[in-house]
Design a protein around this motif. Sequence first.
Motif, PDB file in Angstrom:
ATOM      1  N   MET A 286       5.439   2.686   5.759  1.00  0.00           N
ATOM      2  CA  MET A 286       4.728   2.784   4.288  1.00  0.00           C
ATOM      3  C   MET A 286       5.549   3.950   3.846  1.00  0.00           C
ATOM      4  N   VAL A 287       4.911   4.156   2.769  1.00  0.00           N
ATOM      5  CA  VAL A 287       5.650   5.143   1.786  1.00  0.00           C
ATOM      6  C   VAL A 287       4.522   6.260   1.142  1.00  0.00           C
ATOM      7  N   MET A 288       4.416   7.386   1.414  1.00  0.00           N
ATOM      8  CA  MET A 288       3.636   8.516   1.045  1.00  0.00           C
ATOM      9  C   MET A 288       4.287   9.390  -0.121  1.00  0.00           C
ATOM     10  N   SER A 289       3.222   9.823  -0.842  1.00  0.00           N
ATOM     11  CA  SER A 289       3.659  10.819  -1.850  1.00  0.00           C
ATOM     12  C   SER A 289       3.777  12.347  -1.294  1.00  0.00           C
ATOM     13  N   HIS A 290       4.511  12.719  -1.502  1.00  0.00           N
ATOM     14  CA  HIS A 290       4.776  14.297  -0.919  1.00  0.00           C
ATOM     15  C   HIS A 290       5.227  15.385  -1.914  1.00  0.00           C
ATOM     16  N   GLN A 291       4.444  16.285  -2.076  1.00  0.00           N
ATOM     17  CA  GLN A 291       4.751  17.135  -3.332  1.00  0.00           C
ATOM     18  C   GLN A 291       5.142  18.707  -2.670  1.00  0.00           C
TER      19      GLN A 291
ATOM     20  N   ALA B  36      -2.681   2.738   7.178  1.00  0.00           N
ATOM     21  CA  ALA B  36      -3.576   3.682   7.605  1.00  0.00           C
ATOM     22  C   ALA B  36      -2.995   4.782   8.749  1.00  0.00           C
ATOM     23  N   LYS B  37      -2.338   4.284   9.523  1.00  0.00           N
ATOM     24  CA  LYS B  37      -1.654   5.162  10.431  1.00  0.00           C
ATOM     25  C   LYS B  37      -0.539   6.099   9.792  1.00  0.00           C
ATOM     26  N   GLY B  38      -0.013   5.695   8.761  1.00  0.00           N
ATOM     27  CA  GLY B  38       0.904   6.464   8.009  1.00  0.00           C
ATOM     28  C   GLY B  38       0.091   7.741   7.432  1.00  0.00           C
ATOM     29  N   LYS B  39      -0.992   7.360   6.680  1.00  0.00           N
ATOM     30  CA  LYS B  39      -1.867   8.313   6.037  1.00  0.00           C
ATOM     31  C   LYS B  39      -2.202   9.301   7.085  1.00  0.00           C
ATOM     32  N   GLU B  40      -2.708   8.956   8.280  1.00  0.00           N
ATOM     33  CA  GLU B  40      -3.255   9.650   9.258  1.00  0.00           C
ATOM     34  C   GLU B  40      -2.161  10.756   9.834  1.00  0.00           C
ATOM     35  N   VAL B  41      -1.112  10.150  10.196  1.00  0.00           N
ATOM     36  CA  VAL B  41       0.029  11.101  10.395  1.00  0.00           C
ATOM     37  C   VAL B  41       0.458  11.997   9.463  1.00  0.00           C
TER      38      VAL B  41
ATOM     39  N   GLU C  24      -7.480   6.217  13.768  1.00  0.00           N
ATOM     40  CA  GLU C  24      -7.054   5.144  12.640  1.00  0.00           C
ATOM     41  C   GLU C  24      -6.222   3.889  13.194  1.00  0.00           C
ATOM     42  N   GLY C  25      -6.456   2.608  12.798  1.00  0.00           N
ATOM     43  CA  GLY C  25      -5.603   1.582  13.270  1.00  0.00           C
ATOM     44  C   GLY C  25      -6.455   1.172  14.648  1.00  0.00           C
ATOM     45  N   ARG C  26      -7.212   1.223  14.940  1.00  0.00           N
ATOM     46  CA  ARG C  26      -8.014   0.826  16.192  1.00  0.00           C
ATOM     47  C   ARG C  26      -8.493  -0.449  16.095  1.00  0.00           C
ATOM     48  N   ASP C  27      -8.937  -0.874  17.255  1.00  0.00           N
ATOM     49  CA  ASP C  27      -9.396  -2.259  17.531  1.00  0.00           C
ATOM     50  C   ASP C  27      -8.583  -3.574  16.992  1.00  0.00           C
ATOM     51  N   LYS C  28      -7.013  -3.199  17.184  1.00  0.00           N
ATOM     52  CA  LYS C  28      -6.250  -4.389  16.697  1.00  0.00           C
ATOM     53  C   LYS C  28      -6.368  -5.565  18.018  1.00  0.00           C
TER      54      LYS C  28
END
Length: 813
Positions: free
Chosen positions: A222-227, A401-406, A422-426
Motif C-alpha cells: 500500500m502507499v502512505m503519505s509521509h511529511q 490496515a497493516k501498512g498504516k499500523e506499521v 491489525e489484520g487479524r482473524d484472516k
Amino acid sequence: MTEFASARVAIIGGGVVGVSALYHLAKAGWKDVILLEKNELTAGSTWHAAGNVPTFSASWSLMNMQRYSAQLYRGLGEEVGYPMNYHVTGSLRIGHSQERLLEFQKVAGMGRYQGMDMEVLGPDEIRGRYPFLETHDLTGALYDPNDGDIDPAQLTQALATGARQMGARIERFCPVTAARWTGKEWILSTPKGEVRAEYVVNAAGYYAAEVGKLFNRRVPMMVMSHQYLLFDAIPELEAWSAESGHKLPLLRDVDSSYYLRQEKMGFNLGPYENPCQAHWATPDDPMPEDFSFQLYPDALERLEWHIADAMARVPLLEKAGLQKVINGPIPYTPDGNPLIGPMPGVPNAFEACVFTFGICQGGGAGKVLAEWVTEGATEWDMWSCDPRRFTGFEDHDYCIAKGKEVYGNEYAMHFPHHAWSEGRDKKLSPVHERTKALSAQFGPFNGWERPLWYARPGDDIAEASQRSWRREGPWFAAVKAECEAVRDACGILDLPGFSRYWLSGPGTADWLSRQITGKLPATGRLGLAYFADDKGRIVTEMSVARFGEEEFLLITAATAQSHDRAWLEKHLEAGITLQEVTDLWSCQILTGPKAREVLQAAGAEADLSKGWLTHQSGTIAGREVWFARVSFAGELGWELHTKTADTLAVWDAVLAAGAPLGLKPFGMFALNSLRIEKGYRAWKGDLSTDYNILQGGLERFVDWAKPEFRGKARLEALKAEGVNRRFATLVIEAGAFDPPYMATIWNGDEVVGEVTSGYFGHRVGKCIGLCMLRSDLNVPGQALEVEIFGERRRAEVQADEPLWDPKNLRIRA
C-alpha cells in the motif's frame, strides 16, 4: 512491434534501488543489463526522500544490508568520479523508558558483532553530543557514529554513472506497458519497441503493484503519505557548527515518533504520526497514471503534536521559520520490510521494491538482488525481505490496515510476546471458537490464528501487558502450567496451517533422495529431511511421510508455504506430480505420557502400539484421522491430521475423553519451551542459509553413502576441512530476560558465536540458548558469557544431547 533492445536482465524502475541493482549486476560481471524508467531517474519516492542513512535495525539481515549501504556510499563518489553530498554525522536515538534502553542495548550488541561501534549513553552524556537538547526526562540514548544523510539524487546518479561505466544501459522515458513470457525469455513492450530479456526485475517503488499486474502478480503493498518539514537557518546553529566544525548528530525521538536533522543551518523534522493517512486506497482515490515528481497537499494538522514536542525537546527549533513541507508517497508492505527476491509464481522474475527506507537500504538491496539473479542465492539469509513470506491471503484491506499500523508504529519496539492487533482473524481453525472460549490468546502464523497461551482467571490479557522484554509477564505462570501438564499428563495444541505437499509419479523416490541430505523413510514411516543448496547451506526442513514406493507427503512450517513450494517446483523433474494440499487438512498435537490413554478413551481406531516415526490412517469419533507418531514437544505423542470438516468433531471427542486424565490445551509459547529443551531447531532462526548443514549439527541427517544429493560435494569438502563453528546448546544464568535472537556469545573479550534462539525450559527449570559457537569451544562444561541487553551473563556449553529426556525414552514410550 520492432525490437528495441535485448539484455540478460531488464530492470523496471529507476529509483535508487533499481539503479543500485543495475550497478551491482554489472559489478558481478553481468554487463548486458538494461534499466527501463517511465520518467526520469529518481522519479518516485527517491526524489523527495529525506536521505537519512541509518544502520540501526532490530533485524539482523536488515542491519547487514544497511551497514553495507553506508560502507558503499563512503567510497562510491570517488570510485565512479561523481561528487556526492554525504554527511556522516552520527545519530542519537533518545529513549524515555527503561524498556527502550533495553532495546538500545540489544541493537548495540548486534551492531558491535557486525563491526559497528554503537554506544549506549546515559542521560548525563547526551548533551555532550547534542548541546541544544532537553534531557531532564530521558533515560538514555543510543549513539551510532555511522549514521548520516546523503543527497538521494546524487546517490542515484552516482550509481547510474558506475553502472554505465561498466557497460550497463539506462533508458529513460521508457515505460513498460506489457510483458509476455515465451518459455525462454521475457518480451517487454515499451513505446520505443520491444525489449527481450532473460530475467526481469520489478523495482518500480510505489508503482510496483501496477507493474506486478503485467506479470499477473498481486504485490502485497500500500502507499502512505509521509511529511517532513524544512526550517530556515538559525544563527545559533550556524555559529555552533562553525565553531565545532561539524553538523549536529541526527536526532530521533523514537518514543515521540519523529526524527530531527540539521539541514544546512536549519532543521528537517520528519514525524511518523498515528493516526496516519493512506493514499490511493479506495476506488474514489485511484492511483494516477503518473505521479513521478509530484507531492500531496500539506496536511500539517496531523503533525501538530509532533511539532510541539520537537520544539519542547530542542527549543532552538522554535526560532526557525517553516520554509517548506514535503508530503510524498512512500510504499509499505504489511510488515514494513521491502520485497527482495524471486517473484512468487513467475519464472525468471524478481522483485526489488516497496522500500520504506530505500536510501539507507538501497546499496545493500542492489547487492542482494544481484546475488539472487546471478547466483540463485544470497550471502546473508534474507527471509525478512523475501517476497515469498507473503502467501496470497494478504488482500487489499489487509495491506492497508497493516501498512498504516506499521507506519503509525514506525519506531515501536517489537517485544517477543506481543502480537499486533491489525489484520487479524484472516484464517481461523475449525476449532477456533472452542479455543477462544477456553481463553486462548492468539497470534498469527501466515495468517492462521494459533493459541499462544491460555489465560487463567485473573491473568492480565490487555495488549499493554505484552509490551515487555522480560521473561515473566502475565503468560509466564500459565505457560509453566501448560508445560507441566504436557510433562505429567497430556496436552493438546490446535495447530492449523501446516504446509503440505503430495509428491507422486515414476521416479519420485529417486528425485526426492537427490534433493535431501539423508535417507528416505520406508513405506509407513516418516522422518525429518533437510534440503541443502549447492553450497551445503540449510535451505529448509520438512517432515517426509512415505505412503508407497513413489508416494510421499511433505509437511513444513506454515510460514514456509510459498518458500518451500517454490524450492520444490524449481527442481521438479518431468513425470513427478507436486500437489499442494495445505488447505484440505488441519492438525492437533496430542502429547504427554498419557497420550495413548487419551486416544484409547476417545475410541481411536488405530494401532496405538506402533512406534515412534510411524504413521497410519484410522478414526476418532467415526472421522478419518491420519496419525503421525511424532512430537515436537519431546513426549509420547501424535500429530492428529484431520480433514477440515472433521477437525471439530475430533477435537471435541479427544478433549472430552482426556479431561478426566488431566488433558489440558497448550499454546505456542509452551511448545517453544518444550522444543528448545529437546534442542529442536526453529526454521529461519536456527535453520537458515547463514549456516551449512555441518555447522547446524545435522550430520546425523546426512547419508554420505548416497551417490548424489544437492550440496554433497561442498559438504564433503567442508567435512574434510573441518568447520569452524558448530551448533551447541547453552544453559544460561540469564536473570530476568531470555537471550534475544543473535545475542552475542563472549569468551573473555573475544566474540565466539551467537544465540539463534533462546527461551526458558519449564521442565528443566533453566534458560536455554541454541547457538552457533566456535568449534574449539564447543566442549561440554565450557564456561562462556552471553550478552543479554547489554549485560554479560554466565553460560555453560552442554553435552551434544537433549537437556530433557536425553535418550528419547519418553518420546519412544
